[in-house]
Design a protein around this motif. Structure first.
Motif, PDB file in Angstrom:
ATOM      1  N   ASP A 731      25.797  10.614  55.840  1.00 30.38           N
ATOM      2  CA  ASP A 731      24.821  11.531  56.145  1.00 30.38           C
ATOM      3  C   ASP A 731      24.299  11.810  54.539  1.00 30.38           C
ATOM      4  O   ASP A 731      24.895  11.965  53.755  1.00 30.38           O
ATOM      5  N   ILE A 732      22.992  12.464  54.760  1.00 25.05           N
ATOM      6  CA  ILE A 732      22.157  12.661  53.497  1.00 25.05           C
ATOM      7  C   ILE A 732      21.247  13.594  53.882  1.00 25.05           C
ATOM      8  O   ILE A 732      20.637  13.854  54.849  1.00 25.05           O
ATOM      9  N   TRP A 733      20.988  14.498  52.925  1.00 23.12           N
ATOM     10  CA  TRP A 733      19.939  15.699  53.227  1.00 23.12           C
ATOM     11  C   TRP A 733      19.251  16.015  51.827  1.00 23.12           C
ATOM     12  O   TRP A 733      19.992  15.947  50.636  1.00 23.12           O
ATOM     13  N   SER A 734      18.560  16.963  51.980  1.00 22.13           N
ATOM     14  CA  SER A 734      17.551  17.262  50.757  1.00 22.13           C
ATOM     15  C   SER A 734      16.694  18.253  51.145  1.00 22.13           C
ATOM     16  O   SER A 734      16.004  18.394  52.282  1.00 22.13           O
ATOM     17  N   VAL A 735      16.289  19.195  50.048  1.00 21.32           N
ATOM     18  CA  VAL A 735      15.209  20.182  50.282  1.00 21.32           C
ATOM     19  C   VAL A 735      14.271  19.969  48.935  1.00 21.32           C
ATOM     20  O   VAL A 735      14.847  19.860  47.640  1.00 21.32           O
ATOM     21  N   SER A 736      12.867  20.042  49.146  1.00 25.41           N
ATOM     22  CA  SER A 736      12.109  19.992  48.222  1.00 25.41           C
ATOM     23  C   SER A 736      11.003  20.930  48.220  1.00 25.41           C
ATOM     24  O   SER A 736      10.853  21.643  49.275  1.00 25.41           O
ATOM     25  N   GLY A 737      10.331  21.534  47.457  1.00 25.29           N
ATOM     26  CA  GLY A 737       9.321  22.344  47.476  1.00 25.29           C
ATOM     27  C   GLY A 737       8.232  22.221  46.179  1.00 25.29           C
ATOM     28  O   GLY A 737       8.364  21.531  45.278  1.00 25.29           O
ATOM     29  N   GLY A 738       6.946  23.356  46.350  1.00 29.66           N
ATOM     30  CA  GLY A 738       6.176  23.334  45.484  1.00 29.66           C
ATOM     31  C   GLY A 738       4.991  24.363  45.615  1.00 29.66           C
ATOM     32  O   GLY A 738       5.190  25.025  46.708  1.00 29.66           O
ATOM     33  N   LEU A 752       2.846  22.727  40.857  1.00 29.81           N
ATOM     34  CA  LEU A 752       4.262  22.404  40.357  1.00 29.81           C
ATOM     35  C   LEU A 752       5.360  22.286  41.458  1.00 29.81           C
ATOM     36  O   LEU A 752       5.015  22.945  42.621  1.00 29.81           O
ATOM     37  N   TYR A 753       6.107  21.318  41.472  1.00 29.91           N
ATOM     38  CA  TYR A 753       6.968  20.980  42.464  1.00 29.91           C
ATOM     39  C   TYR A 753       8.252  20.644  41.906  1.00 29.91           C
ATOM     40  O   TYR A 753       8.471  20.374  40.902  1.00 29.91           O
ATOM     41  N   PHE A 754       9.213  20.812  43.046  1.00 23.55           N
ATOM     42  CA  PHE A 754      10.722  20.702  42.642  1.00 23.55           C
ATOM     43  C   PHE A 754      11.365  19.650  43.474  1.00 23.55           C
ATOM     44  O   PHE A 754      11.104  19.939  44.897  1.00 23.55           O
ATOM     45  N   ASN A 755      11.857  18.496  43.151  1.00 22.07           N
ATOM     46  CA  ASN A 755      12.618  17.725  44.122  1.00 22.07           C
ATOM     47  C   ASN A 755      13.887  17.785  44.151  1.00 22.07           C
ATOM     48  O   ASN A 755      14.489  17.894  43.175  1.00 22.07           O
ATOM     49  N   ASP A 756      14.417  17.679  45.331  1.00 19.25           N
ATOM     50  CA  ASP A 756      15.858  17.724  45.628  1.00 19.25           C
ATOM     51  C   ASP A 756      16.594  18.895  44.837  1.00 19.25           C
ATOM     52  O   ASP A 756      17.540  18.806  44.026  1.00 19.25           O
TER      53      ASP A 756
END
Length: 816
Positions: A731-738, A752-756
């Motif tokens: 399993d794998i998961w991730s959260v990103s935002g901007g 402006l963004y933020f990955n993983d």
């Protein structure tokens, strides 16, 4: 077969999904309508806002679909409906929602704004995601997380998609995805596909279409479905200019720049795009393998543990030129050309520790690698379209592609005994060259048999010629030391295809049925590079039929249920067919298999759609003679990776999508959950092996609107453990935002963004065969912060209408 406990889990989850689906739908009275222009043509993408009549407070917002239709939910009361579309005058309508469950509004007829586009402020917004039976439409530039640089990065954030750096794309837990751009074949898979997607700016994309049940007019390849990337058209008279800059910093830095100019004068349009990407991406991790060997006395185990690290240093330049000309109201012409130039330098190092069955250190191998890869792609095409007042349509197109691949690899190895005393050194150099030439000719014809029935037919001829060569030399410069890894391969393929399709509507019933036939002719030969003569050759000719059918029942204007069936094919990519070895290092070899055959898949979908915003789907797929990756030992300590046809694959499950789980003025949420069961079977040394898995998937996207051009987004996903043949993916998961700010009347976007954010993404896999088992745990440089700037300048007025792409074509199997 499923156990009773597993069946109960799936049944309970199905009940929960349907309860969630019902609760997610607004329990209100339904307001429906349609928006047309002054020529009575549908206006897609218009913003529909429902306001409270007493204080003008916000109640609900949606957008018209591609047919100009919309649907709203509201409680009993008095409201004002606001209709806004750039280039048209705003309309307001006061309505009274009574006790009737359905309120059908008179059509909104929009009048064009006499101001030029440069004086019109764009206030309408598109839906981020729309759902139809068998189709999902995504507008990536409405999302901060998706609108960062390239299409490759955007696809990583599409719900239900897994996209790896090696070009592997998994859709809803299934490999075998056909990727198209503007309905045309991209021809690529693997690293070559990843490069094409990385050299296409997401700012140039109008929308992304995901088709899980394509009709007969589409090429039959791609068992998981089709991803069609629609680029923006030349839609403005006079001049437009767009540019996007993107910079991303993780452990390494990456940047790209895209610029586009268009010019339309009366009936002729011209566009030019240029894209440049440059950046590094590091990869580190551990590979573990355990080998079992037997002799007359006992069975013993040998293990290999590798610490690996590599860095891809990429540089890509891409140029696209397109032109169109309207000869008359019925006839139009198009022409396009594109060139892509890719260079990758890959330094790397691995340390392999060999141990015997009792964990006693046996030896150590230190390998330094240096790779240099260059790929050049040139492609172009022409197309003619015809459409008359009786809705008869026809088109004919020709496309050509030239692909050249040149890869040099150097391996320097030092062998140490258990006391870390160097025993010997050696080196291997390799050169892999390949060139591919493709030509395709296609025609399509559509004619209405009645007001509600349409007949379509078409043909396609595609020709592919491949020349591949792999030459390896040891430290002495001799062919003989590793001659089995040196080879030359010639491959020729011709596919003749034709289809017929009938679609229509009867009251609330819609139907579509079709049949596609594809005849494939293959001629291949292996060349002895010492004697320069054929070593072996083979010819294959086969014809396959691909039926499909769909039936849709419209419960009302908001709700429909449908069932779909199709049969599809997955042909092996060309690299897997080449019979020579690709030496990763001295303990890992990837070997091609010219005996690979095509894989056939049956797909069935049952779907329920509500307002193109909520969708529940039950799906079933089965593949026999499936193409799967196999793992074997060689030389009692090395790993041989092959591709074979000795597997079958069964998959079924449930999927729920909600495009507007929350739809407030300041907060909008979309989400999706699914669960499916996978069963893989294969033959391993005359024994039937099985790999089964129940996999849950979930995704959620939150958009926050702060006003004055400020928006923010937070997204996340979870993918449960998956099974692919002998492979198991943890399993794998991730959260990103901007966060995004719109300036200069929304001509300038800065985000402006933020990955993983939590550094959770890793490439993990486990495998097991009779003689070897192992796992990998690799961390890519996915965690990064970036800034993206996009500017759009328009001078002129919108065209009366936009010419649509009507040619569906397939992606091919170049995998370099």
């Amino acid at each position: 077969m499923l156990s009773k406990s597993k069946f109960k889990v799936i049944l309970l989850f199905a009940i929960a999904l349907n309860i969630f689906s019902i609760s997610a739908q607004p329990q209100n009275r339904t307001i429906t309508g349609i928006v047309l222009d002054n020529k009575k043509q549908p206006v897609p993408g218009a913003e529909i806002v429902l306001l409270n009549a007493t204080d003008s407070s916000y109640v609900y917002k949606t957008n018209t679909d591609h047919e100009g239709k919309f649907s709203l939910g509201a409680k009993q009361g008095n409201y004002v409906v606001s209709v806004v579309m750039p280039g048209f005058q705003k309309q307001l309508l006061r309505i009274d929602v009574s006790t009737d469950s359905l309120l059908l509004l008179e059509p909104f007829i929009l009048q064009e704004n006499i101001l030029h586009l440069k004086e019109v402020r764009v206030v309408g917004t598109k839906k981020g995601i729309e759902f139809e039976a068998g189709k999902t439409i995504i507008n990536p530039n409405t999302s901060i997380v998706m609108a960062q640089g390239t299409v490759f990065e955007a696809l990583k954030n599409v719900p239900g998609l897994i996209v790896n750096d090696d070009g592997t794309i998994i859709l809803n837990g299934e490999q075998g995805v056909n990727v198209q751009i503007n309905g045309k074949e991209t021809y690529f898979s693997g690293i070559a596909l990843a490069n094409i997607l990385k050299s296409t700016a997401v700012a140039s994309v109008e929308k992304i279409e995901i088709l899980t049940s394509p009709s007969a007019q589409y090429d039959a390849s791609g068992k998981a479905g089709i991803i069609n990337i629609r680029l923006k058209k030349i839609s403005v008279q006079d001049l437009t200019f767009s540019s996007a800059l993107n910079y991303q910093k993780g452990k390494d830095a990456r940047s790209d720049i895209w610029t586009r100019g268009t010019m339309r004068k009366n009936k002729m349009g011209f566009s030019a795009d240029f894209f440049h990407f440059q950046g590094d991406k590091a990869k580190k991790g551990i590979l573990f393998r355990a080998y079992e060997f037997a002799n007359k006395e006992t069975t013993f185990t040998k293990t290999t543990i590798q610490n690996v690290s590599t860095r891809n240093k990429d540089n890509t330049k891409n140029l696209k030129i397109a032109a169109d000309f309207e000869l008359s109201k019925s006839i139009s012409l198009e022409a396009n050309f594109a060139g892509n130039f890719f260079h990758r330098n890959t330094p790397g190092n691995s340390i392999a520790l060999f141990s015997s069955y009792n964990s006693i250190k046996d030896s150590v191998l230190n390998t330094t690698t240096q790779g240099d890869l260059q790929q050049k792609t040139l492609n172009g095409g022409i197309r003619a379209d015809y459409k008359d007042e009786k809705k008869c349509e026809a088109n004919i197109s020709a496309d050509y592609l030239s692909f050249d691949h040149n890869e040099n690899t150097q391996l320097y190895s030092s062998h140490f005994n258990p006391s870390f005393i160097q025993a010997r050194t050696d080196s291997v150099s390799g050169n892999l060259k390949g060139d591919i030439r493709m030509l395709s000719l296609q025609s399509n014809f559509s004619i209405p048999l009645s007001e509600k029935t349409q007949f379509q037919t078409g043909t396609k001829l595609s020709s592919t010629n491949i020349h591949n060569q792999a030459v390896y030399r040891d430290s002495g410069g001799s062919y003989d030391a590793i001659f089995n890894s040196s080879n030359q391969y010639e491959y020729s393929e011709i596919i003749n295809a034709g289809y017929i399709q009938l679609s229509g509507k009867m009251n609330r019933w819609n139907f579509q049925t079709g049949l596609r036939a594809e005849n494939t002719q293959i001629d291949a030969a292996t060349i002895d590079i010492k004697k320069i003569e054929k070593d072996s050759s083979y010819q294959i000719v086969y014809t396959k039929l691909f039926p499909n059918a769909s039936i849709l029942y419209a419960i009302n204007d908001d709700k429909n249920v449908s069932i779909r069936y199709n049969r599809r094919i997955s042909r092996p990519n060309y690299r897997n067919l080449s019979p020579f070895d690709y030496i990763v290092d001295q303990v890992t070899i990837i070997r091609g298999n010219p005996k690979l055959q095509a894989e056939l898949t049956h797909n069935i979908e049952l779907a329920y759609v509500f307002r193109k915003t909520y969708r529940s789907t039950i799906f079933y797929t089965f593949s026999n003679n499936a193409i799967a990756t196999g793992f074997k030992d060689f030389e009692k300590g090395g790993l041989l990776i092959t591709t074979e046809n000795n597997a079958s694959n069964l998959r079924f499950g449930l999927k729920l999508d909600a495009g507007e789980l929350i739809n407030l003025k300041w907060w909008q949420m979309s989400a999706g959950i699914s669960i499916f069961y996978t069963e893989n079977k294969w033959i391993d040394f005359d024994q039937t092996k099985k790999n089964t898995q129940i996999t849950p998937l979930a995704n959620c996207s939150n958009q926050f609107i702060f006003g004055k051009g400020w928006t923010a987004q937070l997204t996340g996903y979870y993918n449960g453990k998956m099974a692919f043949g002998q492979l198991s993916i943890p399993d794998i998961w991730s959260v990103s935002g901007g966060i995004r700010k719109k300036l200069l009347d929304e001509k300038l976007n800065v985000q402006l963004y933020f990955n993983d954010i939590f550094r959770s993404i890793r490439e993990k896999a486990a495998f097991e065969s009779r003689s070897v088992k192992g796992f990998s745990n690799i961390r890519n440089d996915e965690t990064a912060v970036g800034i993206s700037v996009n500017y759009n300048f328009k001078k002129g007025k919108s065209k009366e209408k936009e010419k649509q792409d009507r040619t569906p074509e397939e992606s091919k199997r170049i995998n370099f």
